[in-house]
Design an enzyme around this catalytic site. Structure first.
Site, PDB file in Angstrom:
ATOM      1  N   LYS A 246      -3.024   5.861  -3.968  1.00  0.00           N
ATOM      2  CA  LYS A 246      -4.106   6.791  -3.630  1.00  0.00           C
ATOM      3  C   LYS A 246      -3.895   8.139  -4.301  1.00  0.00           C
ATOM      4  O   LYS A 246      -2.755   8.587  -4.489  1.00  0.00           O
ATOM      5  CB  LYS A 246      -4.177   6.989  -2.103  1.00  0.00           C
ATOM      6  CG  LYS A 246      -4.167   5.716  -1.299  1.00  0.00           C
ATOM      7  CD  LYS A 246      -4.181   5.998   0.197  1.00  0.00           C
ATOM      8  CE  LYS A 246      -3.756   4.771   0.985  1.00  0.00           C
ATOM      9  NZ  LYS A 246      -2.308   4.522   0.917  1.00  0.00           N
TER      10      LYS A 246
ATOM     11  N   ASP B  40       0.834  -1.196   0.000  1.00  0.00           N
ATOM     12  CA  ASP B  40       0.000   0.000   0.000  1.00  0.00           C
ATOM     13  C   ASP B  40       0.869   1.247   0.000  1.00  0.00           C
ATOM     14  O   ASP B  40       1.680   1.445   0.900  1.00  0.00           O
ATOM     15  CB  ASP B  40      -0.902  -0.002   1.244  1.00  0.00           C
ATOM     16  CG  ASP B  40      -1.755   1.246   1.338  1.00  0.00           C
ATOM     17  OD1 ASP B  40      -2.931   1.187   0.935  1.00  0.00           O
ATOM     18  OD2 ASP B  40      -1.255   2.285   1.826  1.00  0.00           O
TER      19      ASP B  40
ATOM     20  N   HIS C  86      -7.844   9.645  -1.482  1.00  0.00           N
ATOM     21  CA  HIS C  86      -7.125   9.614  -0.208  1.00  0.00           C
ATOM     22  C   HIS C  86      -7.915  10.258   0.943  1.00  0.00           C
ATOM     23  O   HIS C  86      -7.909   9.747   2.055  1.00  0.00           O
ATOM     24  CB  HIS C  86      -5.765  10.310  -0.368  1.00  0.00           C
ATOM     25  CG  HIS C  86      -4.734   9.833   0.592  1.00  0.00           C
ATOM     26  ND1 HIS C  86      -3.393   9.842   0.319  1.00  0.00           N
ATOM     27  CD2 HIS C  86      -4.831   9.315   1.837  1.00  0.00           C
ATOM     28  CE1 HIS C  86      -2.711   9.360   1.341  1.00  0.00           C
ATOM     29  NE2 HIS C  86      -3.574   9.046   2.275  1.00  0.00           N
TER      30      HIS C  86
ATOM     31  N   TYR D  46       2.910  10.093  -0.600  1.00  0.00           N
ATOM     32  CA  TYR D  46       4.039   9.522   0.145  1.00  0.00           C
ATOM     33  C   TYR D  46       5.365   9.778  -0.568  1.00  0.00           C
ATOM     34  O   TYR D  46       6.426   9.695   0.063  1.00  0.00           O
ATOM     35  CB  TYR D  46       3.875   8.007   0.327  1.00  0.00           C
ATOM     36  CG  TYR D  46       2.672   7.557   1.110  1.00  0.00           C
ATOM     37  CD1 TYR D  46       1.841   8.448   1.782  1.00  0.00           C
ATOM     38  CD2 TYR D  46       2.347   6.195   1.166  1.00  0.00           C
ATOM     39  CE1 TYR D  46       0.731   8.006   2.477  1.00  0.00           C
ATOM     40  CE2 TYR D  46       1.239   5.751   1.867  1.00  0.00           C
ATOM     41  CZ  TYR D  46       0.428   6.661   2.507  1.00  0.00           C
ATOM     42  OH  TYR D  46      -0.672   6.206   3.189  1.00  0.00           O
TER      43      TYR D  46
END
Length: 283
Positions: free
Chosen positions: A85, A55, A118, A60
């Protein structure tokens, strides 16, 4: 192409069947806050330990690191389950499709297994148009399943007033300190799988007396007790670590079970503890 060394002898991770028939391993590996330069090593350690669900998210900044590890693993694509996401600033129909293409390019994949909005970002009020883009990605097969993250009951119900496609997953902060009983009940009503991020509350619940007592009783770590609790609730769970020994420890939770009484002792720890933002206010 290199191959991953033999997976340690741990029980197979059970699968959860989503509302469109796609199956996802119930326990996966998260890479939140892992720097991109460290991500490939962390994901490689996870794959070696037996994880097959990874994931990540655009925000990120480590999709490329995930992709590097997957490409080098030698594991067949159909054996992997990859989630990413859409970030808040990219919401809206056209922007979502562009952002998805960028994520795929960084991952080095031609599809993902699960694509999530998200955050609902209610002040932006774009998640309905964004969901239309996810519907298209699902119809085109570029995302095998689509869902949301951090959506509250009101966000879910509004979404479904305007769409016949029910999210496959809602990934939310969930741990013994924030058990989200109302939201999980709504998921059950609508056929949405519950996926837990921050499943260990970033360590904030691991010193709680019932968890410590059970860890001593079973000869396990407090983290293993909490992960076992999640699994028995039926949650999909994605613990995160960059330490190979902890990565391996977190997946070694399928050879014991908590009793109903022990599960109840952890249920009593719910106190509305958030380690992340409030979905109704975060934009």
């Amino acid at each position: 192409m290199s191959t991953v060394p033999a997976v340690p002898a741990v029980p197979a991770v059970p699968a959860v069947t989503l509302n469109n028939g796609v199956t996802v391993p119930q326990l996966g590996f998260g890479v939140f806050q892992v720097p991109d330069e460290d991500t490939a090593a962390a994901v490689t350690a996870a794959l070696r330990a037996g994880y097959r669900s990874i994931d990540t998210a655009a925000v990120y900044g480590n999709e490329a690191g995930v992709g590097k590890a997957l490409a080098a693993s030698g594991i067949a694509r159909e054996e992997l389950f990859v989630t990413t996401k859409l970030w808040n600033a990219d919401q809206g129909y056209d922007a979502t499709l562009r952002a998805f293409d960028e994520s795929l390019a960084k991952l080095g994949l031609d599809h993902v297994d699960l694509y999530l909005i998200h955050w609902p970002t209610p002040a932006r009020d774009r998640y309905l148009d964004t969901w239309r883009a996810l519907e298209r990605l699902a119809a085109d097969g570029r995302a095998r399943a689509v869902g949301v993250s951090n959506f509250q009951p009101a966000h879910l119900r509004r979404l479904l007033e305007h769409s016949s496609l029910v999210p496959a997953v809602n990934q939310v902060e969930l741990h013994p300190g924030l058990q989200q009983a109302e939201l999980r009940a709504v998921h059950g009503e609508l056929g949405i799988a519950t996926e837990a991020w921050s499943p260990l509350a970033q360590g904030a619940v691991l010193g709680e007396e019932p968890i410590v007592t059970l860890a001593q009783r079973y000869g396990r770590s407090p983290a293993q007790i909490v992960l076992r609790w999640h699994l028995q609730l039926g949650n999909i769970v994605i613990p995160k670590s960059v330490t190979p020994s902890r990565i391996a420890e977190n997946i070694d939770v399928f050879d014991f079970a908590l009793t109903d009484e022990e599960m109840a002792s952890l249920a009593a720890l719910d106190r509305g503890l958030r380690t992340g933002p409030d979905p109704d206010a975060f934009n």
